[in-house]
Design a protein around this motif. Structure first.
Motif, PDB file in Angstrom:
ATOM      1  N   LYS A 121       3.362   6.859  -5.690  1.00 57.72           N
ATOM      2  CA  LYS A 121       4.426   6.028  -6.253  1.00 57.72           C
ATOM      3  C   LYS A 121       3.873   4.700  -6.749  1.00 57.72           C
ATOM      4  O   LYS A 121       4.303   4.189  -7.790  1.00 57.72           O
ATOM      5  CB  LYS A 121       5.525   5.800  -5.210  1.00 57.72           C
ATOM      6  CG  LYS A 121       6.336   7.043  -4.889  1.00 57.72           C
ATOM      7  CD  LYS A 121       7.452   6.732  -3.919  1.00 57.72           C
ATOM      8  CE  LYS A 121       8.284   7.979  -3.626  1.00 57.72           C
ATOM      9  NZ  LYS A 121       9.378   7.689  -2.661  1.00 57.72           N
ATOM     10  N   ASP A 141      -1.374   5.716  -2.941  1.00 59.25           N
ATOM     11  CA  ASP A 141       0.002   6.211  -2.865  1.00 59.25           C
ATOM     12  C   ASP A 141       0.488   6.550  -4.271  1.00 59.25           C
ATOM     13  O   ASP A 141       0.451   5.713  -5.171  1.00 59.25           O
ATOM     14  CB  ASP A 141       0.906   5.137  -2.252  1.00 59.25           C
ATOM     15  CG  ASP A 141       2.319   5.641  -2.069  1.00 59.25           C
ATOM     16  OD1 ASP A 141       3.070   5.673  -3.072  1.00 59.25           O
ATOM     17  OD2 ASP A 141       2.698   5.996  -0.947  1.00 59.25           O
ATOM     18  N   ASP A 183       0.810  -1.222   0.000  1.00 57.74           N
ATOM     19  CA  ASP A 183       0.000   0.000   0.000  1.00 57.74           C
ATOM     20  C   ASP A 183       0.837   1.262   0.000  1.00 57.74           C
ATOM     21  O   ASP A 183       0.287   2.367  -0.072  1.00 57.74           O
ATOM     22  CB  ASP A 183      -0.914   0.031   1.238  1.00 57.74           C
ATOM     23  CG  ASP A 183      -0.155   0.416   2.499  1.00 57.74           C
ATOM     24  OD1 ASP A 183      -0.408   1.502   3.035  1.00 57.74           O
ATOM     25  OD2 ASP A 183       0.715  -0.365   2.937  1.00 57.74           O
ATOM     26  N   HIS A 184       2.158   1.144   0.063  1.00 54.09           N
ATOM     27  CA  HIS A 184       3.013   2.323   0.230  1.00 54.09           C
ATOM     28  C   HIS A 184       4.201   2.246  -0.713  1.00 54.09           C
ATOM     29  O   HIS A 184       4.635   1.152  -1.093  1.00 54.09           O
ATOM     30  CB  HIS A 184       3.498   2.413   1.682  1.00 54.09           C
ATOM     31  CG  HIS A 184       4.113   3.716   2.038  1.00 54.09           C
ATOM     32  ND1 HIS A 184       5.466   3.960   1.872  1.00 54.09           N
ATOM     33  CD2 HIS A 184       3.579   4.861   2.537  1.00 54.09           C
ATOM     34  CE1 HIS A 184       5.733   5.193   2.271  1.00 54.09           C
ATOM     35  NE2 HIS A 184       4.608   5.761   2.670  1.00 54.09           N
ATOM     36  N   GLY A 185       4.736   3.411  -1.068  1.00 54.71           N
ATOM     37  CA  GLY A 185       5.879   3.452  -1.967  1.00 54.71           C
ATOM     38  C   GLY A 185       7.069   2.654  -1.471  1.00 54.71           C
ATOM     39  O   GLY A 185       7.868   2.147  -2.279  1.00 54.71           O
TER      40      GLY A 185
END
Length: 242
Positions: free
Chosen positions: A207, A205, A185-187
């Motif tokens: 990215k 996110d 869920d995150h870069g």
């Protein structure tokens, strides 16, 4: 399954599989059990937020977080982790349905399911047990000869470390990268998502959104569910915890 090539699916945990950042919800629970009225939790999280806003790498913030537990017996954290999870899961809105369904489908088809997290086993092991994951790779706090945390960790399981852990897991188990899935869920999940053949992500996110444009990435919904993958039909909301 007999005769099938080994396969693996890797899942980030916080805000991919479960709806909160386990490190912080567990910390609040742990401090409250030990008499905190909220002021110590606020002090710790305000300090970590300030470091983040000043541009400190997530790895540095992760290390600083674990210094909060210096002098605590690891066994006490393990026991508290189960109590925290039981309370958290009972409140509802604990899981993202798409991610849990994907994990269970992988597991039921013979794919090894691995949880990857910058959190630690006391908080992640109960999640793994609830969803039936096969293995966890998490940040490992260092302990002394008496099983007491020193406040340091072996390596924050964040960013590049997740990619390295996936490479090592595939090597140890003789799994080809062609036979892999990944969920984040995150870069900072990109180092392992780029390695798998079939990446998926939840959230917005930038990215990850940009990376998804470069290939066929599955986008997971925000549907809420339980540990079995069943979706909630009511309007339960995700609690906001930094």
């Amino acid at each position: 399954m007999s005769g099938q090539r080994p396969r693996a699916a890797f899942f980030d945990v916080d805000e991919t599989l479960i709806t909160v950042k386990s490190m912080f919800t567990f910390l609040r629970f742990w401090l409250a059990e030990n008499g905190d009225d909220g002021s110590e939790y606020a002090r710790v999280t305000d300090d970590l937020k300030a470091r983040a806003e000043a541009g400190a790498p997530r790895e540095e913030i992760n290390r600083e977080y674990y210094r909060t537990y210096r002098g605590v017996e690891y066994a006490a954290l393990v026991a508290a982790g189960q109590r925290w999870f039981d309370e958290f899961a009972a409140e509802g809105a604990a899981f993202y349905a798409d991610a849990v369904q994907a994990l269970r489908e992988h597991r039921d088809s013979g794919v090894r399911t691995v949880l990857l997290s910058g959190s630690f086993a006391p908080a992640i092991a109960p999640v793994a047990a609830a969803v039936g994951a096969d293995h966890i790779i998490a940040t490992e706090p260092l302990v002394d000869a008496n099983g007491v945390l020193t406040g340091e960790v072996r390596e924050p399981m964040i960013g590049a470390a997740k990619g390295e852990a996936v490479v090592e897991y595939l090597r140890e188990h003789g799994i080809s990268a062609n036979d892999t899935w990944g969920y984040g869920d995150h870069g900072t999940d990109l180092p392992f998502l780029w390695l798998v053949a079939r990446p998926a992500y939840r959230g917005t996110d930038p990215k990850l959104v940009a990376a998804a444009r470069s290939g066929t990435w599955r986008h997971l919904s925000d549907r809420l569910g339980d540990a079995t993958g069943n979706e909630f039909s009511d309007d339960r909301k995700v609690a906001s915890v930094w």
